[in-house]
Design a protein around this motif. Structure first.
Motif: not given
Length: 286
Positions: A41, A44, A51-52, A54, A61-62, A65, A263, A268
């Motif tokens: 995190i 990022k 996010w994809r 990272v 990455w999922q 996130y 974001d 977020s």
């Protein structure tokens, strides 16, 4: 032997302060290590990547996130910042000359598109996005201590005037004391620029016994002269320290995820700023 710490990652001392405030993992099948996820995190936010993008060393990455979003919604990052501030207060490491100001954050096109509707929980109806001279922007209203470390902040749309959020920002300053007693909420002095020069703000500070150094606008000064009133007190030496809030913004915007907002939701983005603010307390320099 401790693991190799890559760029942007948490040191052992930083992790020791932050780990107790993370939620306990539920029982069941093993999951990604919290430190590994938190490092992902931070990477990022610091790099301003999607996010994809990272790195795989931080896990899927999922998962990174999902953990970020969960911690953003349950207040984990807020509790973490409060704990770090309380630790500094216990060590008498907070300068209670408080500087207040705001800065605009340009919103990336990916930040737009969230559905607008009634306010839900901590999520404002406009997602803290608004139109200003810079286009689609968010305004970060912030109060920092005399060493340029964030004490409290508020997010609004970029079109909001600075002075409208002054009381909101000040009311969010709550630093827990070491041992029994109420959290400290009142600074020794507040320093702000002419954007905060209003009768309402000065009266609010006087009622709370807070000294302040806020220069008057020329129209206000001329009005006082016409009415035969004396000018407001002004301490030039204290006002020279107002630049600490500008330095605080500068350090926050070293995090590319804050220099540009990616974001969609205010929840977020609030978590992004809160995590970066925590790291500013833990890291004297970037």
């Amino acid at each position: 032997m401790s693991a190799v710490i890559r760029r942007y990652e948490l040191t052992d001392d930083e992790w020791a302060l932050m780990e107790p405030w993370l939620p306990r993992p539920p029982r069941g099948r093993p999951r990604l290590d919290d430190r590994r996820v938190l490092n992902g995190i931070v990477w990022k936010i610091r790099a301003g990547a999607a996010w994809r993008d990272v790195p795989a060393r931080y896990g899927p990455w999922q998962s990174v996130y999902t953990r970020f979003r969960r911690w953003a919604l349950d207040g984990t990052f807020t509790r973490m910042l409060a704990a770090v501030q309380a630790d500094r207060q216990a060590k008498a490491d907070i300068d209670w000359l408080v500087a207040v100001d705001s800065t605009l954050v340009r919103a990336h096109q990916h930040a737009a598109g969230a559905k607008r509707g009634p306010e839900q929980g901590n999520e404002p109806a406009d997602h803290a996005l608004g139109r200003s001279r810079g286009g689609l922007t968010t305004k970060l209203h912030l109060a920092c201590d005399g060493r340029g470390r964030p004490l409290a902040f508020v997010l609004t749309g970029g079109q909001r005037n600075d002075c409208t959020q002054f009381e909101n920002v000040m009311n969010r300053i709550r630093v827990a004391r070491n041992g029994p007693g109420r959290p400290r909420t009142r600074p020794d002095r507040v320093v702000a620029d002419k954007g905060y020069s209003s009768r309402k703000i000065r009266a609010w500070l006087r009622r709370r016994g807070i000294r302040h150094t806020i220069p008057e606008r020329i129209d206000q000064l001329n009005g006082r002269i016409r009415r035969g009133e004396r000018p407001c007190g002004f301490d030039p030496a204290a006002y020279r320290r107002r630049n600490v809030v500008e330095r605080c913004f500068n350090r926050l915007k070293h995090y590319r995820g804050i220099a540009t907002r990616y974001d969609k939701t205010a929840t977020s983005f609030n978590a992004v700023v809160t995590l970066a603010a925590t790291l500013l307390w833990l890291r004297p320099t970037l």
